[in-house]
Design a protein around this motif. Structure first.
Motif, PDB file in Angstrom:
ATOM      1  N   TYR A 161       0.861  -1.181   0.000  1.00  0.00           N
ATOM      2  CA  TYR A 161       0.000   0.000   0.000  1.00  0.00           C
ATOM      3  C   TYR A 161       0.902   1.238   0.000  1.00  0.00           C
ATOM      4  CZ  TYR A 161      -3.804  -3.136   1.429  1.00  0.00           C
ATOM      5  OH  TYR A 161      -4.735  -4.143   1.491  1.00  0.00           O
ATOM      6  N   GLN A 162       1.465   1.562  -1.149  1.00  0.00           N
ATOM      7  CA  GLN A 162       2.429   2.651  -1.211  1.00  0.00           C
ATOM      8  C   GLN A 162       1.734   3.979  -0.932  1.00  0.00           C
ATOM      9  OE1 GLN A 162       4.778   2.491  -4.796  1.00  0.00           O
ATOM     10  NE2 GLN A 162       4.851   0.257  -4.751  1.00  0.00           N
ATOM     11  N   PRO A 163       2.250   4.750   0.034  1.00  0.00           N
ATOM     12  CA  PRO A 163       1.555   5.976   0.456  1.00  0.00           C
ATOM     13  C   PRO A 163       1.519   7.022  -0.640  1.00  0.00           C
ATOM     14  CG  PRO A 163       3.747   5.861   1.438  1.00  0.00           C
ATOM     15  CD  PRO A 163       3.510   4.546   0.774  1.00  0.00           C
ATOM     16  N   GLU A 164       0.369   7.721  -0.695  1.00  0.00           N
ATOM     17  CA  GLU A 164       0.266   8.864  -1.601  1.00  0.00           C
ATOM     18  C   GLU A 164       1.020  10.041  -0.991  1.00  0.00           C
ATOM     19  OE1 GLU A 164      -3.705   9.594  -3.400  1.00  0.00           O
ATOM     20  OE2 GLU A 164      -4.353   8.113  -1.924  1.00  0.00           O
ATOM     21  N   HIS A 165       1.562  10.900  -1.849  1.00  0.00           N
ATOM     22  CA  HIS A 165       2.293  12.067  -1.355  1.00  0.00           C
ATOM     23  C   HIS A 165       1.462  13.319  -1.608  1.00  0.00           C
ATOM     24  CE1 HIS A 165       5.945  10.026  -0.144  1.00  0.00           C
ATOM     25  NE2 HIS A 165       5.779   9.258  -1.213  1.00  0.00           N
ATOM     26  N   TRP A 166       0.909  13.835  -0.510  1.00  0.00           N
ATOM     27  CA  TRP A 166       0.014  14.989  -0.584  1.00  0.00           C
ATOM     28  C   TRP A 166       0.754  16.255  -0.162  1.00  0.00           C
ATOM     29  CZ3 TRP A 166      -4.053  12.033   2.778  1.00  0.00           C
ATOM     30  CH2 TRP A 166      -4.695  11.062   1.990  1.00  0.00           C
ATOM     31  N   ASP A 167       0.205  17.397  -0.602  1.00  0.00           N
ATOM     32  CA  ASP A 167       0.752  18.658  -0.112  1.00  0.00           C
ATOM     33  C   ASP A 167       0.170  18.936   1.280  1.00  0.00           C
ATOM     34  OD1 ASP A 167      -1.838  19.655  -0.440  1.00  0.00           O
ATOM     35  OD2 ASP A 167      -1.384  20.591  -2.357  1.00  0.00           O
ATOM     36  N   THR A 168       0.623  20.023   1.885  1.00  0.00           N
ATOM     37  CA  THR A 168       0.241  20.313   3.270  1.00  0.00           C
ATOM     38  C   THR A 168      -1.266  20.488   3.417  1.00  0.00           C
ATOM     39  OG1 THR A 168       2.360  21.434   3.553  1.00  0.00           O
ATOM     40  CG2 THR A 168       0.680  21.834   5.235  1.00  0.00           C
ATOM     41  N   VAL A 169      -1.886  21.173   2.481  1.00  0.00           N
ATOM     42  CA  VAL A 169      -3.329  21.435   2.585  1.00  0.00           C
ATOM     43  C   VAL A 169      -4.125  20.139   2.505  1.00  0.00           C
ATOM     44  CG1 VAL A 169      -5.308  22.568   1.496  1.00  0.00           C
ATOM     45  CG2 VAL A 169      -3.102  23.768   1.655  1.00  0.00           C
ATOM     46  N   LYS A 170      -3.764  19.269   1.560  1.00  0.00           N
ATOM     47  CA  LYS A 170      -4.502  18.019   1.401  1.00  0.00           C
ATOM     48  C   LYS A 170      -4.294  17.113   2.622  1.00  0.00           C
ATOM     49  CE  LYS A 170      -5.556  14.422  -1.987  1.00  0.00           C
ATOM     50  NZ  LYS A 170      -5.258  13.871  -3.332  1.00  0.00           N
ATOM     51  N   LEU A 171      -3.081  17.119   3.142  1.00  0.00           N
ATOM     52  CA  LEU A 171      -2.778  16.313   4.326  1.00  0.00           C
ATOM     53  C   LEU A 171      -3.571  16.826   5.531  1.00  0.00           C
ATOM     54  CD1 LEU A 171      -1.029  13.931   5.189  1.00  0.00           C
ATOM     55  CD2 LEU A 171       0.808  15.536   5.707  1.00  0.00           C
ATOM     56  N   ALA A 172      -3.635  18.151   5.688  1.00  0.00           N
ATOM     57  CA  ALA A 172      -4.388  18.724   6.811  1.00  0.00           C
ATOM     58  C   ALA A 172      -5.878  18.427   6.675  1.00  0.00           C
ATOM     59  CB  ALA A 172      -4.154  20.233   6.876  1.00  0.00           C
ATOM     60  N   THR A 173      -6.385  18.478   5.444  1.00  0.00           N
ATOM     61  CA  THR A 173      -7.801  18.167   5.206  1.00  0.00           C
ATOM     62  C   THR A 173      -8.102  16.719   5.574  1.00  0.00           C
ATOM     63  OG1 THR A 173      -7.858  19.781   3.403  1.00  0.00           O
ATOM     64  CG2 THR A 173      -9.621  18.134   3.463  1.00  0.00           C
ATOM     65  N   TRP A 174      -7.198  15.822   5.181  1.00  0.00           N
ATOM     66  CA  TRP A 174      -7.376  14.400   5.507  1.00  0.00           C
ATOM     67  C   TRP A 174      -7.348  14.188   7.020  1.00  0.00           C
ATOM     68  CZ3 TRP A 174      -4.164  10.836   7.942  1.00  0.00           C
ATOM     69  CH2 TRP A 174      -4.545   9.492   7.850  1.00  0.00           C
ATOM     70  N   LEU A 175      -6.416  14.830   7.715  1.00  0.00           N
ATOM     71  CA  LEU A 175      -6.332  14.710   9.173  1.00  0.00           C
ATOM     72  C   LEU A 175      -7.614  15.230   9.833  1.00  0.00           C
ATOM     73  CD1 LEU A 175      -2.641  15.851   9.773  1.00  0.00           C
ATOM     74  CD2 LEU A 175      -3.555  13.558  10.197  1.00  0.00           C
ATOM     75  N   CYS A 176      -8.108  16.339   9.343  1.00  0.00           N
ATOM     76  CA  CYS A 176      -9.323  16.940   9.899  1.00  0.00           C
ATOM     77  C   CYS A 176     -10.501  15.981   9.748  1.00  0.00           C
ATOM     78  CB  CYS A 176      -9.609  18.251   9.177  1.00  0.00           C
ATOM     79  SG  CYS A 176     -10.361  19.499  10.225  1.00  0.00           S
ATOM     80  N   ARG A 177     -10.571  15.322   8.600  1.00  0.00           N
ATOM     81  CA  ARG A 177     -11.674  14.404   8.328  1.00  0.00           C
ATOM     82  C   ARG A 177     -11.575  13.124   9.146  1.00  0.00           C
ATOM     83  NH1 ARG A 177     -10.817  13.997   3.274  1.00  0.00           N
ATOM     84  NH2 ARG A 177      -9.910  11.910   3.195  1.00  0.00           N
ATOM     85  N   ASN A 178     -10.357  12.712   9.490  1.00  0.00           N
ATOM     86  CA  ASN A 178     -10.152  11.426  10.155  1.00  0.00           C
ATOM     87  C   ASN A 178      -9.933  11.535  11.661  1.00  0.00           C
ATOM     88  OD1 ASN A 178      -9.843   8.926   8.184  1.00  0.00           O
ATOM     89  ND2 ASN A 178      -9.124  10.760   7.116  1.00  0.00           N
ATOM     90  N   ILE A 179     -10.053  12.727  12.203  1.00  0.00           N
ATOM     91  CA  ILE A 179      -9.971  12.897  13.652  1.00  0.00           C
ATOM     92  C   ILE A 179     -11.336  13.360  14.138  1.00  0.00           C
ATOM     93  CG2 ILE A 179      -8.956  14.234  15.540  1.00  0.00           C
ATOM     94  CD1 ILE A 179      -6.342  14.261  13.981  1.00  0.00           C
TER      95      ILE A 179
END
Length: 879
Positions: free
Chosen positions: A641-659
């Motif tokens: 499951y090779q990790p996707e490489h996101w920019d800071t905004v996309k990573l923060a959005t994902w964290l916000c959605r998953n917390i």
């Protein structure tokens, strides 16, 4: 989508699984298991060393499949940690259960699908469908493959296709890393098989009804798939040959308390089979009348069903077989044939049809009687089944265990208004009630998964005259003296009977000190000659049975109630039960806190990057260094499951959605997470954070939870101790249920001593955590003997609906003992050893507050260093 509201015991199971997986990341899975259970971990031979392998023990009727489906999201988030998706290999014991499971998982309106869907995107496949699964499917959805355990055994030619080259699966092997190729290759070739796809994906294996498959071959088969873990579900785990690691065990009492099963089982024995069947029909008719009355008042439809276990046909022998029982119903009881269903190996009539889409539970279905010879189809559940009639000897029947489980499920998992509809019933062709009751108890243990120590309270007599004598074995009763006109000849009496009686030659008195059975009475009558003496002995024996029943009743059995006022708080002017600190009005705004990773977070993240956390373990026995399981697992998953490489905004959005934090506003959470992430990126690269985004999510969530707890602690202190917002009210009272749900019981003559408690609220007593705690219980029992205490109860810990607790900011305080005083006021006693006294300040504070708000109805005392006098002082202060 049909969501199912979890019961408290189910929430506790899911919490146990999540806590175990979380602990596996900071210590070895075997150590984590021992820390949680206190039981040594049993590794599985042939599997990766220290692989998480555990069992959830849930009795019949407890919702095992729903629980396991709910665990899939926990597996992804708490165990695997490097991917949103996983492969779940779900193994069942039969094709019948496989089809039933697949149907529930694929039906988007079914509670099982809803449970799976908490993990996000879900793909459910049969084994046949899995043989052509695309890599893109496994990369974008958690994939659940449902199969029988036998489907992977290579003895069958069809099964071997799992291990053979399959062109449809080539895409899974196109970009193998060297280490992956090395693990899979055989003679320089990688076979494009489903088995190898599973090996790469490190499936988590869920084994339903795990007690059915404990052979070395079955475990060898599972080892071929290189699993990330194995979770077993069963009511009856193997504890001998290949012992299961029972992580969490649910008691039948918890299921009864949560309205999942119908208990007790009311038993009646009758040697005449026709009369026995007639009693069952009368019982069914009575239950139907009650069900119809409830239906008119708005309750759900209910048609009580009788399960009849007939005898097997035997050539040349007169047997109570299926045909004979059916004929009896139709001829002597005028039961229409369409109300009878035969369910044997050759004939089945229980499944859904176009006419009755809900099967036997359909309102239009007329069936009231199901006759079976051995067993019903696996997976057949009908909560309308209320009555079991056994024509066969329950001692010799191997199928009565399964049939008992069929009558236990509570319709709609909701307690009915009428008590008779919350019980199960059994009518058995037998002349010995005690032996039959014992056999049914054994069946509940072996078949339904009840614990031996709790099962005695679940089989009761319908008739007062039918006594389960095992319950009174070797127990003394108040002496019953009887005058005889002649001296009995007692020299030849069997020793057990001789110990129940004494003879006084001077007064011509025979004194009975133990329960005399009908058989005992006959033997004793033979020791005298006069008919008058025989009648006196027979009457005295009957009296001894009546005395025993009344004398050994516990306060709970006598109908006493144990009700304890609960602590409540005012929230926005309304008084509410204080059972969750989140209900407090506290200023929770993330923007008030500094948004940067704590020192602990930075340290753990650094260790993860270096693969220090759990990478190397030292074998304490052999003194050798080994690669830890969890680090190896995460490396394997990172490769596939090779990790996707996101920019800071996309990573923060994902964290916000998953917390998840429902108490924080979206804007404050979003701002905090973005600032926190930027601070993390000051120390680590975006590549590093992307690769470890699941760890980042967990660390960030922990830090937010810690900050929230600080705010809660302040609100707790202010609301309960610095204002007038706490209260005791008659609107909030906890009543202990009629059943006792202890996981471990005190045994007379065990590790603590031979004290026989006489004044406990229930017959069973939860075991003690220390010798001093046991001595405290002895002291309370002695106070009860002096009438200073009416009765007392050993309070249980974390047994929802069965335990009294006082809520704190960071958990719950479960005091050791609850006592009822002669004036019906409540005394709570907590014992703390010297080592625990200093850490119990918050327990003393909340206990003292609870007592002070009760207007004298409640007292609280914490004892240490065996200072029993403080208990007396507290009682005397009440007087």
């Amino acid at each position: 989508m049909n969501y199912f509201t979890a019961k408290d015991y189910q929430d506790q199971i899911l919490t146990s699984v999540a806590d175990y997986f979380k602990a596996c990341h900071t210590q070895s899975p075997s150590t984590a298991f021992y820390e949680m259970t206190g039981v040594p971990y049993q590794s599985l031979k042939g599997f990766a060393e220290d692989m998480p392998y555990f069992c959830l023990r849930v009795p019949t009727g407890g919702g095992k499949t729903w629980l396991a489906a709910s665990c899939v999201d926990i597996i992804n988030k708490k165990l695997l940690g490097v991917t949103e998706h996983s492969v779940i290999l779900w193994l069942v014991p039969s094709n019948q259960i496989k089809e039933q499971t697949l149907k529930g998982f694929k039906d988007r309106e079914h509670p099982l699908y809803a449970a799976l869907a908490t993990a996000g995107a879900i793909e459910v496949l049969s084994l046949e469908e899995a043989k052509s699964v695309k890599a893109s499917t496994l990369n974008t959805a958690t994939t659940v493959i449902v199969a029988t355990r036998q489907a992977f055994q290579v003895e069958n030619e069809e099964n071997r296709k799992v291990y053979e080259n399959n062109g449809a699966l080539m895409g899974h092997f196109e970009h193998l890393r060297p280490e992956q190729w090395q693990e899979l290759q055989k003679d320089g070739v990688v076979i494009n098989s489903l088995a190898n796809v599973l090996y790469l994906r490190r499936p988590f294996i869920i084994v339903d009804e795990a007690h059915n498959s404990r052979t070395p071959l079955s475990f060898e088969t599972l080892a071929k798939f290189n699993p990330s873990g194995i979770m077993e579900l069963t009511a009856t785990p193997d504890m001998d040959k290949t012992p299961s690691n029972v992580l969490h065990s649910v008691s039948a009492v918890e299921l009864k308390t949560e309205q999942m099963i119908k208990l007790p089982i009311l038993l009646r024995t009758e040697p005449n089979w026709q009369q026995c069947l007639a009693y069952a029909l009368t019982c069914r008719n009575d239950l139907q009348v009650l069900a119809d009355k409830e239906y008119l008042l708005g309750s759900n439809y209910l048609r009580p069903i009788v399960l009849i276990q007939a005898e097997a046909r035997r050539t040349g022998k007169d047997t109570l077989d299926v045909d004979r029982v059916k004929q009896e119903l139709m001829t002597n009881h005028a039961i229409p044939e369409h109300e009878i269903v035969i369910a044997t190996g050759e004939e089945k009539g229980l499944t859904a049809t176009d006419e009755y889409p809900l099967g036997i539970m359909d309102k239009k279905c007329p069936v009231k009687f199901v006759i079976t010879q051995q067993a019903l189809a696996e997976g057949w559940d009908c909560s309308f089944a209320y009555i079991l009639v056994s024509m066969a000897n329950v001692h010799s029947s191997t199928r009565v265990e399964q049939l008992l489980g069929r009558i236990l499920r509570q319709p709609d998992a909701i307690q009915r208004r009428t008590p008779e509809l919350n019980q199960s019933y059994s009518f058995v062709v037998s002349s010995n009630f005690s032996d039959t009751a014992s056999a049914l108890r054994d069946s509940l243990v072996k078949g339904a998964g009840f614990e031996r120590k709790e099962v005695g309270q679940f089989v009761k007599s319908i008739l007062p005259s039918q006594l389960d004598l095992e319950l009174f074995k070797n127990k003394k009763i108040p002496p019953i003296p009887v005058l005889l006109t002649e001296k009995p000849v007692l020299t030849q009496l069997p020793k057990p009977l001789r110990e129940k009686i004494t003879w006084n030659n001077d007064t011509q008195e025979l004194t009975i000190t133990g329960l005399l059975t009908v058989e005992d009475a006959e033997v004793l009558k033979a020791t005298v000659v006069n008919s008058e003496s025989k009648i006196i002995i027979e009457q005295a024996a009957e009296n001894s049975r009546l005395v025993a029943v009344e004398f050994f009743k516990t306060p709970a059995e006598r109908g006493e109630r144990l009700r304890v006022p609960q602590l409540a708080v005012y929230v926005q002017g309304e008084l509410q039960l204080f059972d969750d600190p989140q209900m407090l009005d506290y200023p929770w705004d993330l923007s008030r806190y500094e948004a940067k990773p704590s020192d602990s977070v930075l340290s753990r993240f650094t260790s993860a990057l270096k693969h220090e956390a759990g990478l190397i373990d030292m074998d304490g026995i052999k003194g050798t260094v080994k690669i830890a399981f969890m680090a190896n697992l995460q490396r394997s998953l990172e490769l596939v499951y090779q990790p996707e490489h996101w920019d800071t905004v996309k990573l923060a959005t994902w964290l916000c959605r998953n917390i998840t934090d429902e108490s924080a506003t979206h804007a404050s959470k979003q701002a905090f997470i973005m600032a926190w992430l930027q601070a993390l990126l000051d120390s680590f690269s975006l590549v590093d954070v992307n690769e470890q985004k699941f760890l980042v999510r967990n660390l960030l969530e922990e830090q937010i939870n810690d900050l929230r707890q600080l705010a809660l602690n302040n609100a707790y202190q202010a609301t309960l101790f610095e204002s007038n917002n706490a209260a005791i009210s008659d609107n909030y009272v906890f009543e202990f249920p009629q059943y006792y749900s202890s996981t471990r019981n005190y045994d007379v003559g065990g590790k603590y001593g031979h004290y026989d408690f006489e004044h406990h609220f229930h017959g069973k007593i939860g075991d003690f955590d220390s010798k001093e705690e046991f001595e405290c219980a002895c002291y309370l029992d002695q106070l009860a003997a002096k009438n200073k205490i009416k009765f007392w109860l050993r309070n249980l810990v974390r047994k929802e609906l069965c335990s009294f607790f006082l809520q704190k900011a960071d958990g719950r305080f479960y005091p050791d003992f609850v006592c009822v005083l002669p004036d019906d006021s409540i005394l709570i006693v907590e014992y703390k050893g010297r080592n625990g006294w200093n850490d119990a300040e918050d327990d003393r504070l909340i206990g003292g507050l609870w007592a002070s708000l009760s207007n004298g109805r409640c007292q609280f005392v914490m004892v240490t260093d065996k200072q029993w006098r403080v208990i007396d002082e507290r009682i005397e202060r009440r007087v």
